[in-house]
Design a protein around this motif. Structure first.
Motif, short mmCIF file in Angstrom:
data_model
loop_
_atom_site.label_atom_id
_atom_site.label_comp_id
_atom_site.label_asym_id
_atom_site.label_seq_id
_atom_site.Cartn_x
_atom_site.Cartn_y
_atom_site.Cartn_z
N HIS A 1 93.60 -64.70 -28.89
CA HIS A 1 94.28 -66.21 -29.35
C HIS A 1 95.66 -66.83 -28.37
N LYS A 2 95.24 -66.01 -26.74
CA LYS A 2 95.65 -66.18 -25.68
C LYS A 2 94.49 -66.59 -24.53
N ARG A 3 93.66 -67.05 -25.82
CA ARG A 3 92.39 -67.69 -24.56
C ARG A 3 92.13 -66.11 -23.73
N LYS A 4 92.31 -65.41 -22.86
CA LYS A 4 92.25 -63.83 -22.16
C LYS A 4 90.46 -63.39 -22.78
N TRP A 5 89.34 -64.54 -23.21
CA TRP A 5 88.18 -63.38 -24.06
C TRP A 5 87.79 -62.67 -23.07
N ILE A 6 87.52 -62.37 -21.78
CA ILE A 6 87.60 -61.48 -21.41
C ILE A 6 87.89 -59.97 -21.51
N LEU A 7 89.30 -60.28 -21.35
CA LEU A 7 90.19 -58.90 -21.60
C LEU A 7 89.34 -58.52 -22.75
N SER A 8 89.99 -58.97 -24.12
CA SER A 8 89.91 -59.37 -25.65
C SER A 8 88.49 -58.43 -25.90
N GLY A 9 87.69 -58.86 -25.34
CA GLY A 9 85.88 -58.29 -25.32
C GLY A 9 85.68 -56.94 -25.06
N PHE A 10 87.09 -56.33 -24.15
CA PHE A 10 86.18 -55.19 -23.29
C PHE A 10 87.70 -53.87 -24.70
N MET A 11 88.24 -55.13 -25.14
CA MET A 11 89.58 -53.94 -26.28
C MET A 11 89.03 -54.19 -27.26
N PHE A 12 88.14 -55.24 -27.98
CA PHE A 12 86.91 -55.07 -28.95
C PHE A 12 86.28 -54.37 -28.51
N ALA A 13 85.61 -53.84 -27.76
CA ALA A 13 84.47 -52.58 -27.08
C ALA A 13 85.56 -51.53 -27.72
N PHE A 14 86.48 -50.77 -27.38
CA PHE A 14 87.22 -49.57 -27.17
C PHE A 14 87.35 -49.79 -28.95
N SER A 15 87.72 -50.48 -29.49
CA SER A 15 88.10 -50.97 -31.16
C SER A 15 86.80 -50.12 -31.75
N ILE A 16 85.40 -50.49 -31.38
CA ILE A 16 83.96 -50.35 -31.17
C ILE A 16 83.88 -49.06 -31.45
N SER A 17 84.42 -48.63 -30.01
CA SER A 17 84.23 -46.75 -29.65
C SER A 17 85.02 -46.29 -30.20
N GLY B 1 83.33 -27.26 -43.53
CA GLY B 1 82.88 -27.15 -44.64
C GLY B 1 80.82 -27.09 -44.59
N PRO B 2 80.56 -26.75 -45.50
CA PRO B 2 79.16 -26.74 -44.86
C PRO B 2 78.65 -27.95 -44.92
N MET B 3 78.77 -28.63 -46.17
CA MET B 3 78.55 -30.52 -45.82
C MET B 3 78.84 -31.08 -44.68
N ASN B 4 79.82 -30.70 -43.81
CA ASN B 4 80.37 -31.33 -42.70
C ASN B 4 78.89 -30.71 -41.81
N GLY B 5 79.57 -29.42 -41.74
CA GLY B 5 78.62 -28.72 -40.59
C GLY B 5 77.28 -28.59 -40.45
N SER B 6 76.31 -29.63 -41.66
CA SER B 6 74.95 -29.55 -41.49
C SER B 6 74.24 -30.99 -40.87
N HIS B 7 75.82 -31.48 -40.24
CA HIS B 7 75.31 -32.36 -40.21
C HIS B 7 75.77 -33.58 -38.50
N TYR B 8 74.78 -34.17 -38.08
CA TYR B 8 75.17 -34.84 -36.65
C TYR B 8 76.73 -35.34 -37.05
N THR B 9 77.29 -35.49 -35.63
CA THR B 9 78.50 -36.12 -35.75
C THR B 9 78.65 -37.45 -35.71
N ASN B 10 79.34 -38.71 -36.43
CA ASN B 10 79.30 -39.97 -36.38
C ASN B 10 80.28 -40.36 -35.79
N TYR B 11 81.39 -39.57 -34.49
CA TYR B 11 82.50 -40.68 -34.79
C TYR B 11 81.95 -40.63 -32.67
N PRO B 12 81.93 -42.13 -32.47
CA PRO B 12 82.11 -42.77 -31.39
C PRO B 12 82.48 -42.49 -29.81
N PRO B 13 82.57 -42.59 -29.08
CA PRO B 13 82.84 -42.07 -27.76
C PRO B 13 84.29 -42.41 -27.40
#
Length: 462
Positions: free
Chosen positions: A223-239, A123-135
């Motif tokens: 929850h398993k206290r693997k917070w570094i790996l958790s941070g990467f997974m969190f980043a992927f979720s945001i992306s 549709g024209p409304m979607n096609g007239s705007h830049y994409t907003n989907y993360p990488p």
């Protein structure tokens, strides 16, 4: 036992038939039929949830119901056309963040396969705007283009398989996290067998399952206290979808508090590194698309959802009517700037003044934070609700499940030849929702939640 198995088989077959009708024979203008079949599917959902079926059987039918949609073109949403367009842009070494589909069509630069068909679909409304989907979401679109660059249906199948596999991952890791929290692992089927989830996400090709897959893994690792790996997974979720950005302040107390004292020296570095991993990873994922126009185009596209679009809103419609009363015109440009600020203030308050030390408390605060955002947003598309549904299964709150049933009322807007919302349906939807929410907030189990399942978690340090 025989009757139970026969009932299970019969309702599974009936549900498959109803999902088949939804997938291949309904259009979103058929509001009456949609309501009828929707209600029938939720009746079966209640049957599956309330009888003590095995985890294996429930997981099997959850996958089976999704496979019914495998060859279907989405009929309740047209967003998938833009997904395919963006993927094929990347396949042609073009940057989807700096080019408009409308420009390609107007200048007849039809380098994208099936460009005219895709543009007509979005549709024209979607096609007239830049994409907003993360990488990382763009990577999903690119994979669909890579394996099916000349067939729209082929791309749909590839994207649907991605979503189905993500849901399988949610079932697996979600049940593991539930066990860790000493909650019935079958709670995962409150999400996995929910007709709203199956139709809106698998059927209509919305990528919330991929976002939630990474978010659930992040919470499991945290929850398993693997917070570094958790941070990467969190980043992927945001992306995949930006919504998990709302949750970042909620981790403050989990890192910094020991007893009633703030331990800046001991854990401040950990907290900072956690945030650096999340933000830095997302920055790296944007690098292939870097351009002098990237930030302005992307921020303007995201901002449009607050400044220009309105659909199935709750409190915003009340604010809008007040604006009409005093100013005589729609104040969305102003209200759309205020409501995100209110959301940020609310999230900061509940991040600072709620305990937020156990995983269950963190997830509950995530649920409250995202709920406030969706209660005040100008645009509440049905598929946004998936985040609330999956978070709720780790808490004692069930209002997102009620909302997942009544949100179908929002499809009344598509029952007309020209799109038009009936605010009576919106009022009915939110009256039921807020009524149930107030009931849950007043329940003793909510007021005494600290003496319930929350105490079952050990509050050991990271």
């Amino acid at each position: 036992m025989f009757i139970k198995k026969a009932s299970f088989t019969a309702i599974t077959i009936i549900s498959c038939l109803l999902y088949y009708i939804f997938a291949y024979h309904l259009e979103r203008t058929f509001f009456g039929k949609i309501i009828l079949f929707w209600t029938a599917l939720f009746t079966g959902y209640i049957f599956f949830i309330n009888l003590n079926f095995s985890f294996k059987n429930l997981a099997t039918i959850a996958i089976l119901f999704r496979l019914v949609f495998l060859l279907a073109m989405p009929n309740l949403s047209q967003d998938f056309y833009r997904f395919i367009w963006d993927g094929r842009m990347i396949l042609e070494n073009l940057n989807p963040y700096i080019s408009l589909p409308q420009t390609f069509i107007e200048e007849e630069f039809l380098i994208i396969e099936q460009a005219e068909e895709l543009y007509a679909g979005m549709g024209p409304m979607n096609g007239s705007h830049y994409t907003n989907y993360p990488p990382l979401n763009q990577l999903c679109f690119f994979i669909a283009a890579l394996f099916s660059g000349k067939s729209i249906l082929g791309s749909v199948i590839i994207m649907r398989l991605q979503i189905i596999f993500a849901d399988i991952g949610i079932i697996y890791f979600g049940s593991k996290l539930l066990r860790k929290l000493d909650i019935n692992p079958n709670n995962i089927f409150l999400y996995a067998l929910n007709p709203f989830i199956i139709i809106e996400l698998t059927g209509n090709l919305h990528y919330e399952p991929v976002m939630l897959f990474f978010l659930i893994i992040a919470l499991y690792l945290f929850h398993k206290r693997k917070w570094i790996l958790s941070g990467f997974m969190f980043a992927f979720s945001i992306s995949i979808k930006l919504i998990p950005l709302l949750f970042l302040p909620i981790f403050l107390k989990r890192f910094l508090l020991r007893g009633r004292k703030i331990k800046w020296k001991e854990n401040g570095i950990k907290l900072l590194l956690f945030y650096v991993i999340i933000i830095g990873t997302n920055g790296i994922l944007f690098l292939p698309f870097i351009s002098e126009f990237l930030i302005s185009n992307y921020s303007n596209s995201v901002g449009l959802w607050f400044r220009s679009f309105e659909f199935n809103a709750s409190l915003y419609y009340i604010f809008r009517e007040i604006g009409y009363l005093f100013r005589g015109y729609n104040e969305i440009a102003i209200i759309g700037k205020i409501t995100p600020i209110l959301t940020i203030i609310f999230i900061l308050l509940i991040s600072l003044f709620r305990r937020n030390k156990t995983t269950t408390e963190i997830i509950t605060t995530m649920l409250l934070a995202s709920s406030f955002y969706y209660f005040t947003t100008t645009t509440m598309h049905p598929w946004y609700l998936a985040t609330l549904v999956v978070l709720s299964i780790f808490t004692e709150y069930r209002f997102p499940l009620i909302w997942s049933f009544i949100i179908i009322l929002s499809y009344q807007a598509y029952a007309n030849l020209t799109w038009k919302e009936n605010l009576w349906f919106v009022t009915l939807e939110y009256s039921i929702l807020y009524g149930f929410l107030i009931y849950e907030l007043k329940k003793p189990t909510q007021r005494l939640s600290g003496k319930n399942c929350y105490e079952k978690e050990k509050e050991s340090g990271l």
